[in-house]
Scaffold this motif. Structure first.
Motif, PDB file in Angstrom:
ATOM      1  N   PRO A   1       0.782  -1.246   0.000  1.00 39.57           N
ATOM      2  CA  PRO A   1       0.000   0.000   0.000  1.00 39.57           C
ATOM      3  C   PRO A   1       0.811   1.291   0.000  1.00 39.57           C
ATOM      4  CG  PRO A   1       0.139  -0.855   2.222  1.00 39.57           C
ATOM      5  CD  PRO A   1       0.861  -1.849   1.348  1.00 39.57           C
ATOM      6  N   SER A   2       2.155   1.238  -0.027  1.00 38.29           N
ATOM      7  CA  SER A   2       2.943   2.468   0.096  1.00 38.29           C
ATOM      8  C   SER A   2       2.781   3.377  -1.110  1.00 38.29           C
ATOM      9  CB  SER A   2       4.428   2.113   0.291  1.00 38.29           C
ATOM     10  OG  SER A   2       4.969   1.583  -0.923  1.00 38.29           O
ATOM     11  N   GLY A   3       2.547   2.794  -2.302  1.00 40.68           N
ATOM     12  CA  GLY A   3       2.397   3.593  -3.511  1.00 40.68           C
ATOM     13  C   GLY A   3       3.715   3.987  -4.149  1.00 40.68           C
ATOM     14  N   ARG A   4       4.845   3.482  -3.664  1.00 42.23           N
ATOM     15  CA  ARG A   4       6.153   3.794  -4.244  1.00 42.23           C
ATOM     16  C   ARG A   4       6.337   3.057  -5.561  1.00 42.23           C
ATOM     17  NH1 ARG A   4      10.081   5.465  -0.657  1.00 42.23           N
ATOM     18  NH2 ARG A   4      11.332   5.732  -2.553  1.00 42.23           N
ATOM     19  N   THR A   5       6.920   3.765  -6.541  1.00 41.73           N
ATOM     20  CA  THR A   5       7.092   3.203  -7.883  1.00 41.73           C
ATOM     21  C   THR A   5       8.573   3.004  -8.186  1.00 41.73           C
ATOM     22  OG1 THR A   5       5.050   4.198  -8.701  1.00 41.73           O
ATOM     23  CG2 THR A   5       6.681   3.592 -10.353  1.00 41.73           C
ATOM     24  N   THR A   6       8.884   1.903  -8.862  1.00 42.26           N
ATOM     25  CA  THR A   6      10.249   1.569  -9.243  1.00 42.26           C
ATOM     26  C   THR A   6      10.188   0.660 -10.468  1.00 42.26           C
ATOM     27  OG1 THR A   6      12.344   0.617  -8.454  1.00 42.26           O
ATOM     28  CG2 THR A   6      10.320  -0.422  -7.677  1.00 42.26           C
ATOM     29  N   THR A   7      11.283   0.013 -10.809  1.00 44.83           N
ATOM     30  CA  THR A   7      11.299  -0.942 -11.918  1.00 44.83           C
ATOM     31  C   THR A   7      11.871  -2.277 -11.443  1.00 44.83           C
ATOM     32  OG1 THR A   7      13.475  -0.187 -12.659  1.00 44.83           O
ATOM     33  CG2 THR A   7      11.544   0.830 -13.697  1.00 44.83           C
ATOM     34  N   ILE A   8      11.542  -3.326 -12.166  1.00 42.32           N
ATOM     35  CA  ILE A   8      12.072  -4.650 -11.849  1.00 42.32           C
ATOM     36  C   ILE A   8      13.483  -4.761 -12.417  1.00 42.32           C
ATOM     37  CG2 ILE A   8      11.800  -7.131 -12.213  1.00 42.32           C
ATOM     38  CD1 ILE A   8       8.809  -6.704 -12.333  1.00 42.32           C
ATOM     39  N   ALA A   9      14.471  -4.984 -11.543  1.00 47.58           N
ATOM     40  CA  ALA A   9      15.869  -5.083 -11.965  1.00 47.58           C
ATOM     41  C   ALA A   9      16.241  -6.500 -12.358  1.00 47.58           C
ATOM     42  CB  ALA A   9      16.790  -4.600 -10.849  1.00 47.58           C
ATOM     43  N   ALA A  10      15.639  -7.500 -11.696  1.00 46.64           N
ATOM     44  CA  ALA A  10      15.983  -8.891 -11.994  1.00 46.64           C
ATOM     45  C   ALA A  10      14.866  -9.795 -11.488  1.00 46.64           C
ATOM     46  CB  ALA A  10      17.314  -9.286 -11.350  1.00 46.64           C
ATOM     47  N   ILE A  11      14.779 -10.972 -12.097  1.00 45.84           N
ATOM     48  CA  ILE A  11      13.804 -11.986 -11.692  1.00 45.84           C
ATOM     49  C   ILE A  11      14.522 -13.311 -11.554  1.00 45.84           C
ATOM     50  CG2 ILE A  11      11.688 -13.226 -12.313  1.00 45.84           C
ATOM     51  CD1 ILE A  11      10.865 -10.824 -13.988  1.00 45.84           C
ATOM     52  N   ASP A  12      14.339 -13.973 -10.407  1.00 48.12           N
ATOM     53  CA  ASP A  12      14.903 -15.303 -10.189  1.00 48.12           C
ATOM     54  C   ASP A  12      13.773 -16.329 -10.214  1.00 48.12           C
ATOM     55  OD1 ASP A  12      17.457 -14.323  -9.886  1.00 48.12           O
ATOM     56  OD2 ASP A  12      17.306 -14.148  -7.706  1.00 48.12           O
ATOM     57  N   VAL A  13      13.933 -17.364 -11.036  1.00 43.54           N
ATOM     58  CA  VAL A  13      12.990 -18.471 -11.115  1.00 43.54           C
ATOM     59  C   VAL A  13      13.769 -19.764 -10.895  1.00 43.54           C
ATOM     60  CG1 VAL A  13      11.266 -19.670 -12.512  1.00 43.54           C
ATOM     61  CG2 VAL A  13      11.567 -17.202 -12.772  1.00 43.54           C
ATOM     62  N   LEU A  14      13.455 -20.475  -9.831  1.00 49.32           N
ATOM     63  CA  LEU A  14      14.150 -21.717  -9.489  1.00 49.32           C
ATOM     64  C   LEU A  14      15.658 -21.510  -9.415  1.00 49.32           C
ATOM     65  CD1 LEU A  14      12.136 -24.255 -11.700  1.00 49.32           C
ATOM     66  CD2 LEU A  14      11.861 -23.778  -9.270  1.00 49.32           C
ATOM     67  N   GLY A  15      16.071 -20.373  -8.837  1.00 49.18           N
ATOM     68  CA  GLY A  15      17.492 -20.112  -8.623  1.00 49.18           C
ATOM     69  C   GLY A  15      18.224 -19.589  -9.832  1.00 49.18           C
ATOM     70  N   ARG A  16      17.514 -19.347 -10.942  1.00 45.52           N
ATOM     71  CA  ARG A  16      18.168 -18.852 -12.150  1.00 45.52           C
ATOM     72  C   ARG A  16      17.528 -17.553 -12.607  1.00 45.52           C
ATOM     73  NH1 ARG A  16      19.144 -24.188 -16.023  1.00 45.52           N
ATOM     74  NH2 ARG A  16      20.409 -25.373 -14.519  1.00 45.52           N
ATOM     75  N   ARG A  17      18.331 -16.701 -13.213  1.00 44.99           N
ATOM     76  CA  ARG A  17      17.815 -15.437 -13.700  1.00 44.99           C
ATOM     77  C   ARG A  17      16.949 -15.666 -14.940  1.00 44.99           C
ATOM     78  NH1 ARG A  17      20.227 -10.819 -11.189  1.00 44.99           N
ATOM     79  NH2 ARG A  17      20.125 -11.514  -9.019  1.00 44.99           N
ATOM     80  N   ALA A  18      15.854 -14.887 -15.025  1.00 46.75           N
ATOM     81  CA  ALA A  18      14.944 -14.991 -16.159  1.00 46.75           C
ATOM     82  C   ALA A  18      14.544 -13.586 -16.584  1.00 46.75           C
ATOM     83  CB  ALA A  18      13.704 -15.806 -15.784  1.00 46.75           C
ATOM     84  N   ARG A  19      14.219 -13.442 -17.869  1.00 47.36           N
ATOM     85  CA  ARG A  19      13.783 -12.140 -18.368  1.00 47.36           C
ATOM     86  C   ARG A  19      12.330 -11.852 -18.007  1.00 47.36           C
ATOM     87  NH1 ARG A  19      16.956  -8.344 -19.194  1.00 47.36           N
ATOM     88  NH2 ARG A  19      15.361  -7.380 -20.533  1.00 47.36           N
ATOM     89  N   ALA A  20      11.540 -12.925 -17.838  1.00 46.28           N
ATOM     90  CA  ALA A  20      10.116 -12.755 -17.533  1.00 46.28           C
ATOM     91  C   ALA A  20       9.632 -13.940 -16.718  1.00 46.28           C
ATOM     92  CB  ALA A  20       9.306 -12.616 -18.821  1.00 46.28           C
ATOM     93  N   ALA A  21       8.519 -13.753 -16.032  1.00 45.34           N
ATOM     94  CA  ALA A  21       7.885 -14.833 -15.268  1.00 45.34           C
ATOM     95  C   ALA A  21       6.390 -14.547 -15.218  1.00 45.34           C
ATOM     96  CB  ALA A  21       8.463 -14.913 -13.853  1.00 45.34           C
ATOM     97  N   TRP A  22       5.595 -15.599 -15.018  1.00 49.63           N
ATOM     98  CA  TRP A  22       4.144 -15.455 -15.081  1.00 49.63           C
ATOM     99  C   TRP A  22       3.469 -16.403 -14.093  1.00 49.63           C
ATOM    100  CZ3 TRP A  22       7.402 -16.786 -19.048  1.00 49.63           C
ATOM    101  CH2 TRP A  22       7.492 -18.158 -19.341  1.00 49.63           C
ATOM    102  N   ALA A  23       2.186 -16.155 -13.865  1.00 56.86           N
ATOM    103  CA  ALA A  23       1.408 -16.982 -12.943  1.00 56.86           C
ATOM    104  C   ALA A  23       1.298 -18.406 -13.470  1.00 56.86           C
ATOM    105  CB  ALA A  23       0.004 -16.390 -12.780  1.00 56.86           C
ATOM    106  N   PRO A  24       1.396 -19.407 -12.564  1.00 52.89           N
ATOM    107  CA  PRO A  24       1.529 -19.331 -11.110  1.00 52.89           C
ATOM    108  C   PRO A  24       2.942 -19.632 -10.640  1.00 52.89           C
ATOM    109  CG  PRO A  24       0.768 -21.511 -11.701  1.00 52.89           C
ATOM    110  CD  PRO A  24       1.060 -20.791 -12.990  1.00 52.89           C
ATOM    111  N   GLN A  25       3.951 -19.143 -11.329  1.00 52.58           N
ATOM    112  CA  GLN A  25       5.335 -19.443 -10.961  1.00 52.58           C
ATOM    113  C   GLN A  25       5.706 -18.801  -9.618  1.00 52.58           C
ATOM    114  OE1 GLN A  25       7.312 -17.968 -14.539  1.00 52.58           O
ATOM    115  NE2 GLN A  25       7.831 -20.044 -15.137  1.00 52.58           N
ATOM    116  N   SER A  26       6.536 -19.503  -8.864  1.00 49.57           N
ATOM    117  CA  SER A  26       7.114 -18.968  -7.634  1.00 49.57           C
ATOM    118  C   SER A  26       8.448 -18.332  -7.991  1.00 49.57           C
ATOM    119  CB  SER A  26       7.303 -20.080  -6.600  1.00 49.57           C
ATOM    120  OG  SER A  26       6.043 -20.596  -6.200  1.00 49.57           O
ATOM    121  N   VAL A  27       8.615 -17.065  -7.647  1.00 52.12           N
ATOM    122  CA  VAL A  27       9.773 -16.304  -8.115  1.00 52.12           C
ATOM    123  C   VAL A  27      10.293 -15.410  -6.992  1.00 52.12           C
ATOM    124  CG1 VAL A  27       8.820 -16.256 -10.455  1.00 52.12           C
ATOM    125  CG2 VAL A  27       8.429 -14.307  -8.929  1.00 52.12           C
ATOM    126  N   SER A  28      11.424 -14.778  -7.286  1.00 56.21           N
ATOM    127  CA  SER A  28      11.948 -13.705  -6.449  1.00 56.21           C
ATOM    128  C   SER A  28      12.172 -12.495  -7.345  1.00 56.21           C
ATOM    129  CB  SER A  28      13.260 -14.140  -5.783  1.00 56.21           C
ATOM    130  OG  SER A  28      13.824 -13.069  -5.040  1.00 56.21           O
TER     131      SER A  28
END
Length: 431
Positions: free
Chosen positions: A267-294
């Motif tokens: 709820p803070s309303g702060r805006t930023t950009t996604i710098a990186a996505i980790d999927v199963l311990g590996r970097r990915a350019r994109a991820a989608w539901a219902p994947q578990s990511v960081s």
């Protein structure tokens, strides 16, 4: 972009529902058996169990009634998930109980379903429990409903009986807002129109149950859905001197996220950009539901468990005033003025039931105004006031982030399943 997991176009989630003794477990067993989705040892066990019960034929219901109590009583008690596949599609089937006291189990099974198979006995037609199952399917916005009119062999395969029942149910479901109903005349015991076409009902030109399940169109493209990411936990840098920002782990509830995307933290309303996505311990350019990511953000913001990350231009409304259609699940009634906990995604907040404007009468879809309370299995509308603002979508826009549960603050038991209304929507028949 390659789809994986639940988002594969070849996967269909199904929920089955039917009144007691209408033959639902037999229908599911026939579907598994005739589609050759039963292992040899399972089939042998069912054959032995059938003989021990004095039956000469195969009791297909035993393929689904897996609990000992279910086998002994001959009824379905809990939600049983079955996995099977044909050359055209894979299926996850949630087989739910038929007793009215187990309606809450159907809510569980239907919450993630894309298609509901509602079964009834051709001799009895549309009964109250049939209407209840249709109401739950509409409440949970299941996009496709199949009406399986079973035991057609016991009404002489009469086309008129089928047409009357199909017409009555379709009219009822349409009033509820169900977008599509496909009616199929079947005999689960004999196998007519379940997997193979029936030789006794050549007047029926439509698909068998399995043919429809294999061909119904389900849109799994996450790019056409709003993106939502409830934060489950914060992953801190491994070393105290690390310059890397924290990661935010969880399961994508809806849509797609990609590196470089502008997002807002609520709820803070702060805006930023996604710098990186980790999927199963590996970097990915994109991820989608219902994947578990960081997700890793470009700015070091104050983000906690229960916060939500969403695209900056497509945000859910922040609100403390919640109007929702609900199904009450607990034996103790939900009363006006009750103080409860509301769990939405990964966040739990205190709430009070300000009003219960109406309760749905299943026989004629009329509204019982100002009932004051909802009993077990009742469907109605409630107004809640939360202690903190929630990023709550309308359930019709996003099933995952438009739903919530109410919890007893004293003992932690689940009280009610809720589906948020929004933009002037007033109930089940809203588009």
């Amino acid at each position: 972009m390659t789809m994986t997991g639940d988002q594969e176009p070849g996967l269909l989630r199904i929920v089955t529902a039917g009144s007691v003794d209408d033959g639902k477990s037999t229908l599911v067993g026939r579907l598994l058996h005739d589609s050759k989705s039963v292992l040899a040892d399972q089939l042998e066990a069912v054959e032995n169990a059938s003989r021990s019960r004095g039956r000469q034929d195969l009791d297909l219901a035993l393929l689904t009634d897996g609990l000992r109590a279910e086998r002994e009583q001959g009824i379905t008690i809990d939600v049983a998930y079955r996995y099977f596949a044909t050359p055209r599609r894979r299926f996850i089937l949630a087989d739910t109980p038929g007793h009215v006291e187990y309606t809450r189990n159907m809510v569980t099974g239907a919450s993630t379903a894309e298609l509901a198979v509602v079964l009834l006995d051709a001799r009895h037609g549309v009964v109250e429990q049939t209407r209840r199952h249709a109401a739950v399917a509409a409440l949970l916005r299941v996009p496709h409903v199949v009406l399986a009119v079973n035991k057609m062999d016991l009404v002489g395969h009469d086309e008129g009986v089928f047409a009357r029942i199909a017409g009555e149910f379709t009219a009822y479901a349409t009033r509820l807002g169900v977008p599509a109903v496909t009616a199929v005349p079947v005999s689960a015991l004999k196998g007519d129109n379940v997997v193979e076409p029936s030789a006794h009902m050549d007047w029926y030109p439509g698909p068998t149950v399995l043919e429809h399940l294999e061909s119904v169109h389900i849109d799994h493209d996450p790019r056409r859905r709003v993106a939502r990411f409830p934060v489950q936990c914060v992953i801190r840098p491994r070393t105290a001197g690390s310059s890397g920002h924290r990661g935010y782990a969880g399961k994508i509830a809806s849509g797609l996220f990609h590196v470089g995307q502008e997002v807002t933290v609520l709820p803070s309303g702060r805006t930023t950009t996604i710098a990186a996505i980790d999927v199963l311990g590996r970097r990915a350019r994109a991820a989608w539901a219902p994947q578990s990511v960081s997700l890793h953000l470009a700015d070091d913001l104050d983000v906690s468990r229960g916060d939500m990350i969403a695209p900056a231009g497509v945000l859910p409304p922040l609100t403390r005033d919640v109007t929702a259609t609900v199904c009450h699940l607990h034996e103790n009634p939900l009363a006006k003025g009750a103080r409860v906990l509301l769990r939405h995604g990964t966040r739990t907040v205190r709430a009070v039931v300000k009003d219960i404007p109406d309760r749905l009468a299943l026989d004629d879809l009329s509204s019982d105004p100002d009932p004051g309370r909802l009993g077990v299995n009742d469907i109605g509308r409630v107004v809640l006031r939360t202690a903190e603002p929630l990023p709550l979508d309308a359930y019709a826009d996003c099933r995952r982030t438009g739903s919530f549960i109410l919890i007893d603050a004293a003992d932690g038991s689940t009280l009610t399943a809720g589906m948020a209304l929004g933009n002037g929507r007033q109930g089940l028949d809203a588009p």
